[in-house]
Design a protein around this motif. Structure first.
Motif, PDB file in Angstrom:
ATOM      1  N   ASN A 399     -55.097  67.530 -41.632  1.00 44.45           N
ATOM      2  CA  ASN A 399     -56.338  67.799 -40.899  1.00 44.45           C
ATOM      3  C   ASN A 399     -57.485  68.384 -41.671  1.00 44.45           C
ATOM      4  OD1 ASN A 399     -54.725  67.351 -38.340  1.00 44.45           O
ATOM      5  ND2 ASN A 399     -53.741  69.329 -38.988  1.00 44.45           N
ATOM      6  N   THR A 400     -57.403  68.574 -42.884  1.00 49.24           N
ATOM      7  CA  THR A 400     -58.399  68.903 -43.686  1.00 49.24           C
ATOM      8  C   THR A 400     -59.476  67.927 -44.147  1.00 49.24           C
ATOM      9  OG1 THR A 400     -56.968  70.633 -44.763  1.00 49.24           O
ATOM     10  CG2 THR A 400     -59.158  70.170 -45.745  1.00 49.24           C
ATOM     11  N   PRO A 401     -60.652  68.269 -44.016  1.00 51.46           N
ATOM     12  CA  PRO A 401     -61.691  67.117 -44.155  1.00 51.46           C
ATOM     13  C   PRO A 401     -61.597  66.736 -46.031  1.00 51.46           C
ATOM     14  CG  PRO A 401     -62.837  68.681 -42.830  1.00 51.46           C
ATOM     15  CD  PRO A 401     -61.360  69.275 -43.390  1.00 51.46           C
ATOM     16  N   ARG A 402     -61.532  65.352 -46.068  1.00 55.35           N
ATOM     17  CA  ARG A 402     -61.211  65.071 -47.583  1.00 55.35           C
ATOM     18  C   ARG A 402     -62.348  64.030 -47.902  1.00 55.35           C
ATOM     19  NH1 ARG A 402     -56.954  64.746 -44.433  1.00 55.35           N
ATOM     20  NH2 ARG A 402     -56.471  62.523 -44.445  1.00 55.35           N
ATOM     21  N   ILE A 403     -62.485  64.068 -49.336  1.00 51.80           N
ATOM     22  CA  ILE A 403     -63.507  63.125 -49.994  1.00 51.80           C
ATOM     23  C   ILE A 403     -62.839  62.742 -51.299  1.00 51.80           C
ATOM     24  CG2 ILE A 403     -64.872  64.934 -51.059  1.00 51.80           C
ATOM     25  CD1 ILE A 403     -67.299  62.833 -50.621  1.00 51.80           C
ATOM     26  N   GLU A 404     -62.925  61.672 -51.454  1.00 54.54           N
ATOM     27  CA  GLU A 404     -62.812  60.898 -52.997  1.00 54.54           C
ATOM     28  C   GLU A 404     -64.038  60.675 -53.722  1.00 54.54           C
ATOM     29  OE1 GLU A 404     -59.756  57.453 -54.871  1.00 54.54           O
ATOM     30  OE2 GLU A 404     -59.895  57.727 -52.874  1.00 54.54           O
ATOM     31  N   LEU A 405     -64.004  61.069 -55.156  1.00 51.73           N
ATOM     32  CA  LEU A 405     -65.181  60.873 -55.661  1.00 51.73           C
ATOM     33  C   LEU A 405     -64.826  59.733 -56.485  1.00 51.73           C
ATOM     34  CD1 LEU A 405     -66.423  64.490 -56.294  1.00 51.73           C
ATOM     35  CD2 LEU A 405     -66.961  62.969 -54.167  1.00 51.73           C
ATOM     36  N   ASN A 406     -66.013  58.851 -56.942  1.00 43.56           N
ATOM     37  CA  ASN A 406     -65.554  57.708 -57.966  1.00 43.56           C
ATOM     38  C   ASN A 406     -64.403  56.690 -57.171  1.00 43.56           C
ATOM     39  OD1 ASN A 406     -66.860  59.858 -59.577  1.00 43.56           O
ATOM     40  ND2 ASN A 406     -67.125  58.219 -60.878  1.00 43.56           N
ATOM     41  N   ARG A 407     -64.511  56.485 -55.988  1.00 44.26           N
ATOM     42  CA  ARG A 407     -63.636  55.679 -55.217  1.00 44.26           C
ATOM     43  C   ARG A 407     -63.920  54.415 -55.583  1.00 44.26           C
ATOM     44  NH1 ARG A 407     -58.521  54.927 -52.938  1.00 44.26           N
ATOM     45  NH2 ARG A 407     -58.657  53.214 -51.413  1.00 44.26           N
ATOM     46  N   ARG A 408     -62.864  53.472 -55.725  1.00 41.39           N
ATOM     47  CA  ARG A 408     -63.301  52.046 -55.883  1.00 41.39           C
ATOM     48  C   ARG A 408     -62.469  51.421 -54.750  1.00 41.39           C
ATOM     49  NH1 ARG A 408     -61.685  50.195 -62.139  1.00 41.39           N
ATOM     50  NH2 ARG A 408     -63.307  51.074 -63.150  1.00 41.39           N
ATOM     51  N   GLY A 409     -63.417  50.403 -54.064  1.00 35.38           N
ATOM     52  CA  GLY A 409     -62.972  49.896 -52.811  1.00 35.38           C
ATOM     53  C   GLY A 409     -63.233  50.468 -51.539  1.00 35.38           C
ATOM     54  N   LYS A 410     -62.493  50.129 -50.623  1.00 32.73           N
ATOM     55  CA  LYS A 410     -62.508  50.660 -49.183  1.00 32.73           C
ATOM     56  C   LYS A 410     -62.103  52.328 -49.350  1.00 32.73           C
ATOM     57  CE  LYS A 410     -62.746  46.587 -46.633  1.00 32.73           C
ATOM     58  NZ  LYS A 410     -61.812  45.688 -45.631  1.00 32.73           N
ATOM     59  N   PRO A 411     -62.770  53.152 -48.580  1.00 31.81           N
ATOM     60  CA  PRO A 411     -62.132  54.692 -48.432  1.00 31.81           C
ATOM     61  C   PRO A 411     -60.847  54.591 -47.499  1.00 31.81           C
ATOM     62  CG  PRO A 411     -64.469  54.363 -47.451  1.00 31.81           C
ATOM     63  CD  PRO A 411     -64.090  52.795 -47.865  1.00 31.81           C
ATOM     64  N   ARG A 412     -60.011  55.307 -48.311  1.00 29.03           N
ATOM     65  CA  ARG A 412     -58.720  55.718 -47.467  1.00 29.03           C
ATOM     66  C   ARG A 412     -58.967  56.226 -46.122  1.00 29.03           C
ATOM     67  NH1 ARG A 412     -53.961  56.532 -50.567  1.00 29.03           N
ATOM     68  NH2 ARG A 412     -53.027  58.073 -48.989  1.00 29.03           N
ATOM     69  N   LYS A 413     -57.849  55.725 -45.153  1.00 29.96           N
ATOM     70  CA  LYS A 413     -58.012  56.182 -43.926  1.00 29.96           C
ATOM     71  C   LYS A 413     -58.096  57.735 -43.975  1.00 29.96           C
ATOM     72  CE  LYS A 413     -55.629  55.792 -39.658  1.00 29.96           C
ATOM     73  NZ  LYS A 413     -54.408  55.085 -38.683  1.00 29.96           N
ATOM     74  N   GLY A 414     -58.776  58.244 -43.209  1.00 32.49           N
ATOM     75  CA  GLY A 414     -58.976  59.701 -43.001  1.00 32.49           C
ATOM     76  C   GLY A 414     -59.682  60.421 -44.159  1.00 32.49           C
TER      77      GLY A 414
END
Length: 427
Positions: A399-414
């Motif tokens: 339930n925690t807001p999550r961000i991935e930096l330097n992601r490649r491709g489409k963002p993960r679900k959620g």
């Protein structure tokens, strides 16, 4: 010509002056040792057989058998002597290793052929020596597994002439592996130079040109990707998962940059990364997962401090660095075993680290649900990280807001994602 057994072909044939001397000796003295036949092929004595044919002592069209399937003079069956034993592979290896002085490169090529050879080269069920794995072949031939991997590249991609050059000690297996990256015709042209010094010079010229081509591709890609670079989002997150584009400075710019990350994607220097306002993304209670290669560990800690996930001050009285853990702190890390050996100056690198740091008072994972601190997983592509940690984060902080930096491709679900290679769904 009588065919040669695959086991015999593990070892290079004698060529040049050494073969001429053998022809002369056979012409003067005949065979000193019988030629050994196994499964209708020459198992031992290929060079003696060739010398007999070359000296006119034997007709190449004459088989080793009479009409009654009895061997002609000068030949014998494998197993006709008690000392032969019952394993033709071990017998040939023992005989050739005792008889010859092979270079490390020649040994590596033999070991690579052993690994590639089905059932150890013996097609009979009772002699299926399990030499498919490199460790056993390395031990038998007294070479490293790394050299076997190098030799396998020569066998896979190298021209026959290039492989022969290694067998004849004109080219080392490491140099041959570099040349194997060239088109076959270019490999042949370089090997045709014959002189080892000329071959090395030609290989160096190609290596420099190849490295420049990589730099040119990287420069063009950086400019292209920069057009899609987005600003950091204006939102706060309880989980930040970062895989920065670390720039590693090698000792030698000419040779060390050949496998550098800069050849694959744009990198940033430490000051650029530290100035990136990652702290602005963090909620009051936040966990940062920060990937770092082993040589960049200190730089990663510097980023923890710059981004507000560690507070490191120099004590005015002692001059020592002192962490202040009241607000933010490094708490732990994971070690990712890549399952393969990579490069390194001080050791043969095999792992990367994922630092864990917090600010405020976020919740820790549930007791008993912690992920093991060391895990093994293969990387799907260069610089990509395995999903095992991301899957675990999803389970622990759904339930925690999550961000991935330097992601490649489409963002993960959620997850939200940021980086110049993120694929944004505009549908």
């Amino acid at each position: 010509m009588i065919p040669f057994h695959p086991i015999a072909n593990l070892f290079p044939l004698i060529e040049g002056n050494a073969f001429d001397d053998l022809v002369a000796d056979v012409g003067d003295n005949g065979l000193r040792e019988l030629i050994v036949i196994h499964e209708g092929q020459i198992l031992d004595g290929r060079n003696r057989y060739r010398a007999m044919v070359a000296s006119g002592q034997m007709n190449s069209e004459t088989g080793a058998y009479s009409s009654k399937s009895v061997l002609n003079e000068g030949f014998r069956w494998f197993g006709s002597k008690p000392e032969d034993g019952d394993d033709p592979l071990k017998w040939v290896l023992s005989k050739n290793l005792h008889r010859r002085h092979l270079s490390q490169s020649q040994r590596a090529m033999v070991a690579a052929k052993l690994v590639n050879m089905p059932h150890g080269g013996d097609r009979s069920k009772q002699h299926r020596a399990n030499l498919h794995d490199a460790p056993e072949a390395a031990q038998m031939m007294d070479v490293s597994e790394r050299s076997i991997k190098t030799a396998k590249k020569v066998l896979r991609d190298g021209a026959e002439e290039l492989q022969a050059a290694v067998d004849q000690r004109t080219v080392t297996v490491s140099l041959a592996a570099q040349l194997a990256a060239l088109p076959i015709d270019e490999q042949r042209e370089i090997v045709a130079l014959a002189d080892p010094r000329a071959i090395k010079a030609a290989a160096k010229k190609w290596r420099v040109a190849d490295q420049q081509a990589k730099k040119d591709r990287r420069t063009a890609r950086e400019a292209d990707l920069a057009n899609g670079q987005a600003a950091l989002p204006e939102k706060n997150y309880g989980i930040i998962y970062a895989d920065p584009e670390w720039r590693f400075e090698p000792y030698d710019q000419e040779s060390g940059m050949d496998r550098a990350a800069d050849n694959h994607y744009p990198t940033s220097d430490l000051q650029t990364l530290m100035r990136r306002d990652i702290g602005a993304l963090a909620a009051d209670d936040c966990i940062l997962f920060l990937w770092a290669t082993v040589p960049m560990l200190i730089e990663a800690i510097c980023c923890l401090d710059a981004w507000g996930f560690a507070s490191i001050d120099r004590d005015g009285a002692t001059g020592f660095l002192t962490p202040d853990k009241r607000r933010s702190r490094y708490v732990s890390h994971f070690a990712w075993d890549k399952g393969r050996i990579i490069t390194g100056y001080w050791n043969r690198g095999k792992h990367e680290v994922l630092l864990i740091a917090t600010r405020g008072n976020p919740v820790a994972p549930a007791q008993g649900d912690q992920l093991a601190s060391c895990f093994t997983a293969k990387s799907p592509r260069h610089s990509a990280k395995p999903d095992i940690v991301l899957d675990w984060i999803d389970e622990q902080w759904p339930n925690t807001p999550r961000i991935e930096l330097n992601r490649r491709g489409k963002p993960r679900k959620g997850w939200d994602a940021w980086g110049n290679e993120v694929e944004i769904d505009t549908s």
